[in-house]
Scaffold this motif. Structure first.
Motif, PDB file in Angstrom:
ATOM      1  N   HIS A  30      28.474  -5.392 -15.240  1.00  0.00           N
ATOM      2  CA  HIS A  30      29.001  -6.482 -15.305  1.00  0.00           C
ATOM      3  C   HIS A  30      28.051  -7.519 -14.734  1.00  0.00           C
ATOM      4  O   HIS A  30      28.180  -7.741 -13.500  1.00  0.00           O
ATOM      5  N   ILE A  31      27.154  -8.235 -15.545  1.00  0.00           N
ATOM      6  CA  ILE A  31      26.222  -9.120 -14.974  1.00  0.00           C
ATOM      7  C   ILE A  31      26.930 -10.507 -15.070  1.00  0.00           C
ATOM      8  O   ILE A  31      27.484 -11.130 -16.090  1.00  0.00           O
ATOM      9  N   HIS A  32      26.809 -11.306 -13.986  1.00  0.00           N
ATOM     10  CA  HIS A  32      27.499 -12.773 -13.899  1.00  0.00           C
ATOM     11  C   HIS A  32      26.479 -13.594 -14.283  1.00  0.00           C
ATOM     12  O   HIS A  32      26.728 -14.611 -15.370  1.00  0.00           O
ATOM     13  N   ALA A  33      25.231 -13.507 -13.821  1.00  0.00           N
ATOM     14  CA  ALA A  33      24.094 -14.566 -14.235  1.00  0.00           C
ATOM     15  C   ALA A  33      22.855 -13.912 -13.987  1.00  0.00           C
ATOM     16  O   ALA A  33      22.657 -12.981 -13.049  1.00  0.00           O
ATOM     17  N   THR A  34      21.719 -14.175 -14.594  1.00  0.00           N
ATOM     18  CA  THR A  34      20.619 -13.866 -14.698  1.00  0.00           C
ATOM     19  C   THR A  34      19.585 -15.043 -14.552  1.00  0.00           C
ATOM     20  O   THR A  34      19.930 -16.042 -15.197  1.00  0.00           O
ATOM     21  N   LEU A  35      18.842 -15.069 -13.426  1.00  0.00           N
ATOM     22  CA  LEU A  35      18.119 -16.065 -13.034  1.00  0.00           C
ATOM     23  C   LEU A  35      16.535 -15.556 -12.794  1.00  0.00           C
ATOM     24  O   LEU A  35      16.418 -14.703 -12.414  1.00  0.00           O
ATOM     25  N   PRO A  36      15.713 -16.437 -12.808  1.00  0.00           N
ATOM     26  CA  PRO A  36      14.226 -16.264 -12.690  1.00  0.00           C
ATOM     27  C   PRO A  36      13.873 -15.732 -11.261  1.00  0.00           C
ATOM     28  O   PRO A  36      14.706 -16.534 -10.194  1.00  0.00           O
ATOM     29  N   LEU A  37      13.273 -15.091 -10.803  1.00  0.00           N
ATOM     30  CA  LEU A  37      12.856 -14.833  -9.368  1.00  0.00           C
ATOM     31  C   LEU A  37      12.797 -15.940  -8.376  1.00  0.00           C
ATOM     32  O   LEU A  37      13.207 -16.227  -7.355  1.00  0.00           O
ATOM     33  N   ALA A  38      12.065 -17.031  -9.135  1.00  0.00           N
ATOM     34  CA  ALA A  38      11.705 -18.190  -8.499  1.00  0.00           C
ATOM     35  C   ALA A  38      13.054 -18.884  -7.834  1.00  0.00           C
ATOM     36  O   ALA A  38      13.154 -19.585  -6.797  1.00  0.00           O
ATOM     37  N   LYS A  63      27.616  -8.863 -10.994  1.00  0.00           N
ATOM     38  CA  LYS A  63      26.397  -8.813 -10.218  1.00  0.00           C
ATOM     39  C   LYS A  63      25.496 -10.247 -10.922  1.00  0.00           C
ATOM     40  O   LYS A  63      25.492 -10.557 -11.903  1.00  0.00           O
ATOM     41  N   ILE A  64      24.556 -10.688  -9.833  1.00  0.00           N
ATOM     42  CA  ILE A  64      23.628 -11.628 -10.151  1.00  0.00           C
ATOM     43  C   ILE A  64      22.325 -10.838 -10.541  1.00  0.00           C
ATOM     44  O   ILE A  64      22.044  -9.859  -9.307  1.00  0.00           O
ATOM     45  N   VAL A  65      21.408 -11.112 -11.379  1.00  0.00           N
ATOM     46  CA  VAL A  65      19.972 -10.411 -11.504  1.00  0.00           C
ATOM     47  C   VAL A  65      18.906 -11.228 -11.299  1.00  0.00           C
ATOM     48  O   VAL A  65      19.234 -12.441 -12.019  1.00  0.00           O
ATOM     49  N   LEU A  66      17.966 -10.922 -10.782  1.00  0.00           N
ATOM     50  CA  LEU A  66      16.711 -11.884 -10.702  1.00  0.00           C
ATOM     51  C   LEU A  66      15.694 -11.254 -11.773  1.00  0.00           C
ATOM     52  O   LEU A  66      15.438 -10.004 -11.455  1.00  0.00           O
ATOM     53  N   GLU A  67      15.248 -11.777 -12.733  1.00  0.00           N
ATOM     54  CA  GLU A  67      14.044 -11.544 -13.478  1.00  0.00           C
ATOM     55  C   GLU A  67      12.730 -12.009 -12.894  1.00  0.00           C
ATOM     56  O   GLU A  67      12.351 -13.197 -12.712  1.00  0.00           O
ATOM     57  N   VAL A  68      11.865 -10.955 -12.991  1.00  0.00           N
ATOM     58  CA  VAL A  68      10.360 -11.371 -12.384  1.00  0.00           C
ATOM     59  C   VAL A  68       9.672 -11.957 -13.779  1.00  0.00           C
ATOM     60  O   VAL A  68       9.552 -11.277 -14.656  1.00  0.00           O
ATOM     61  N   LYS A  92       0.806  -1.258  -0.003  1.00  0.00           N
ATOM     62  CA  LYS A  92      -0.131  -0.053   0.019  1.00  0.00           C
ATOM     63  C   LYS A  92       0.718   1.220   0.023  1.00  0.00           C
ATOM     64  O   LYS A  92       1.715   1.245   0.685  1.00  0.00           O
ATOM     65  N   LEU A  93       0.565   2.186  -0.882  1.00  0.00           N
ATOM     66  CA  LEU A  93       1.373   3.505  -0.815  1.00  0.00           C
ATOM     67  C   LEU A  93       1.344   4.373   0.143  1.00  0.00           C
ATOM     68  O   LEU A  93       0.096   4.610   0.485  1.00  0.00           O
ATOM     69  N   ARG A  94       2.343   4.967   0.590  1.00  0.00           N
ATOM     70  CA  ARG A  94       2.344   6.138   1.233  1.00  0.00           C
ATOM     71  C   ARG A  94       2.420   7.258   0.666  1.00  0.00           C
ATOM     72  O   ARG A  94       2.706   7.360  -0.603  1.00  0.00           O
ATOM     73  N   ASP A  95       2.224   8.562   1.135  1.00  0.00           N
ATOM     74  CA  ASP A  95       2.507   9.774   0.351  1.00  0.00           C
ATOM     75  C   ASP A  95       3.844  10.073  -0.113  1.00  0.00           C
ATOM     76  O   ASP A  95       4.931   9.540   0.705  1.00  0.00           O
ATOM     77  N   GLY A  96       3.999  10.360  -1.439  1.00  0.00           N
ATOM     78  CA  GLY A  96       5.309  10.424  -1.892  1.00  0.00           C
ATOM     79  C   GLY A  96       6.023   9.224  -2.355  1.00  0.00           C
ATOM     80  O   GLY A  96       7.010   9.074  -2.847  1.00  0.00           O
ATOM     81  N   GLU A  97       5.096   7.900  -2.619  1.00  0.00           N
ATOM     82  CA  GLU A  97       5.823   6.844  -2.996  1.00  0.00           C
ATOM     83  C   GLU A  97       5.021   6.377  -4.217  1.00  0.00           C
ATOM     84  O   GLU A  97       3.770   6.986  -4.752  1.00  0.00           O
ATOM     85  N   VAL A  98       5.493   5.691  -5.075  1.00  0.00           N
ATOM     86  CA  VAL A  98       4.911   5.260  -6.443  1.00  0.00           C
ATOM     87  C   VAL A  98       5.042   3.608  -6.354  1.00  0.00           C
ATOM     88  O   VAL A  98       5.655   3.063  -5.424  1.00  0.00           O
ATOM     89  N   LEU A  99       4.104   2.955  -6.707  1.00  0.00           N
ATOM     90  CA  LEU A  99       4.125   1.469  -7.037  1.00  0.00           C
ATOM     91  C   LEU A  99       4.779   1.299  -8.252  1.00  0.00           C
ATOM     92  O   LEU A  99       4.345   1.274  -9.543  1.00  0.00           O
ATOM     93  N   VAL A 100       5.783   0.460  -8.179  1.00  0.00           N
ATOM     94  CA  VAL A 100       6.643  -0.283  -9.321  1.00  0.00           C
ATOM     95  C   VAL A 100       6.198  -1.733  -9.491  1.00  0.00           C
ATOM     96  O   VAL A 100       6.474  -2.406  -8.452  1.00  0.00           O
ATOM     97  N   LYS A 101       5.978  -1.878 -10.937  1.00  0.00           N
ATOM     98  CA  LYS A 101       5.790  -3.292 -11.308  1.00  0.00           C
ATOM     99  C   LYS A 101       7.284  -3.759 -11.623  1.00  0.00           C
ATOM    100  O   LYS A 101       7.951  -3.309 -12.766  1.00  0.00           O
ATOM    101  N   VAL A 102       7.776  -4.780 -10.936  1.00  0.00           N
ATOM    102  CA  VAL A 102       9.012  -5.018 -10.846  1.00  0.00           C
ATOM    103  C   VAL A 102       9.343  -5.868 -12.034  1.00  0.00           C
ATOM    104  O   VAL A 102       8.621  -6.890 -12.370  1.00  0.00           O
ATOM    105  N   HIS A 103      10.410  -5.674 -12.879  1.00  0.00           N
ATOM    106  CA  HIS A 103      10.886  -6.334 -13.972  1.00  0.00           C
ATOM    107  C   HIS A 103      12.354  -7.281 -13.669  1.00  0.00           C
ATOM    108  O   HIS A 103      12.228  -8.417 -13.873  1.00  0.00           O
ATOM    109  N   ALA A 104      13.209  -6.671 -12.904  1.00  0.00           N
ATOM    110  CA  ALA A 104      14.397  -7.446 -12.316  1.00  0.00           C
ATOM    111  C   ALA A 104      14.766  -6.828 -10.940  1.00  0.00           C
ATOM    112  O   ALA A 104      14.698  -5.491 -10.783  1.00  0.00           O
ATOM    113  N   ALA A 105      15.389  -7.626 -10.297  1.00  0.00           N
ATOM    114  CA  ALA A 105      15.949  -7.266  -9.123  1.00  0.00           C
ATOM    115  C   ALA A 105      17.541  -7.909  -8.904  1.00  0.00           C
ATOM    116  O   ALA A 105      17.787  -8.662  -9.335  1.00  0.00           O
TER     117      ALA A 105
END
Length: 318
Positions: A288-296, A313-318, A24-37
């Protein structure tokens, strides 16, 4: 929404994709649909119960992400805007609430996945080496863990600032990566004592180790040198002779990004976008991405990062 949660507090690898409430958003926040973390050492520590989120922050793991604004809340931002985000938590999820001051544009030429790999490193490195230490042309900077996510970014930034860069790493392969990124002095910590190689030469040291390296770090510093400790992988307690600091006017500084105030984080984000984003956009600094994996597969990502085999870096994709 779906998010990664720890099923068993006694098992830091019990990371499972589960259904949970959308933030739930607080004042001054946005909701982001995540693509990668991005995956960071702090995530591993949080899973072990050693790095809790600040009060009021999401207890979901994840300190950086990229995605698209789903709900601008009260900010006036645009639905569908692509953003990179510095987070206090919440990145390992389909949606995350982000204070507006922690939103960053996607660097020119970057994909969303690539953007997710640089936020935490860029903000950490710039806030410490640019804003705090003020690294300048002609200085010598020592970066511990040169082949990691922070290290690979810090090497490139320091070279752009005109510094001579020394690094420590634990293998010839990792040192070669550091050399390719511009490192000038390569030290294998398994075979060499970095303080013997660098005694009295370093103007700035960026340290992720802590107690284990403190004496050697102080020995390596030049007059008026600055030791900046951003991690404690080598322990939290040690004993030193404070007399070693006074004659050479040495400074020891400890910093963290996650615990800063919203205003403090917004200041870091704005300065990073101003000074570092142009270097990403024109490829003076590269991801410099070492590996990309699914969020699960978050548990697999943590295993991989913990193995010591990761370069970048390792990146998780949603």
């Amino acid at each position: 929404m779906k998010a990664i949660q720890l099923n068993n507090p006694e098992d830091p690898r019990s990371l499972a994709l589960v259904e949970t409430d959308t933030p739930k958003l607080r004042d001054g926040e946005v909701l982001v649909k995540v693509h990668a973390a991005g995956v960071n050492r702090g995530d591993l520590l949080q899973a072990r119960g050693h790095y809790p989120p600040p009060p009021g922050a999401s207890d979901i793991i994840g300190l950086e992400c990229s995605g698209v604004i789903e709900d601008p809340g009260t900010t006036g931002r645009t639905i569908g805007e692509e953003v990179a985000c510095l987070l206090a938590g919440g990145g390992y999820a389909e949606y995350v609430a982000v204070p507006e001051g922690q939103l960053m544009p996607i660097p020119e030429g970057y994909s969303l996945t690539e953007a997710a790999s640089v936020v935490e490193a860029a903000c950490t490195v710039w806030s410490n080496l640019g804003m705090l230490a003020g690294v300048q042309e002609g200085q010598t900077v020592l970066i511990h863990g040169g082949a990691g996510g922070i290290g690979t970014f810090a090497i490139q930034l320091c070279k752009q600032l005109g510094a001579t860069v020394a690094v420590t790493a634990g293998s010839a392969e990792k040192l070669e990566t550091c050399r390719e990124l511009g490192a000038d002095i390569l030290i294998n910590y398994r075979e060499q004592d970095f303080s013997e190689e660098l005694k009295g030469r370093c103007d700035v040291i960026l340290d992720i180790i802590g107690a284990k390296y403190l004496r050697q770090n102080l020995r390596s510093l030049a007059a008026d040198g600055q030791l900046i400790i951003i991690g404690l992988q080598g322990g939290v307690k040690t004993e030193i002779n404070l007399g070693a600091l006074l004659p050479r006017r040495l400074s020891v500084r400890g910093t963290t990004l996650r615990a800063r105030s919203l205003a403090g984080k917004a200041e870091v984000v704005a300065s990073t976008v101003e000074h570092v984003w142009p270097m990403l956009s024109d490829a003076r600094i590269t991801h410099h991405i070492h590996a990309t994996l699914p969020l699960a597969d978050a548990a697999k990502a943590h295993d991989l990062l913990d193995s010591g085999a990761v370069t970048g870096k390792i990146v998780l994709e949603v």
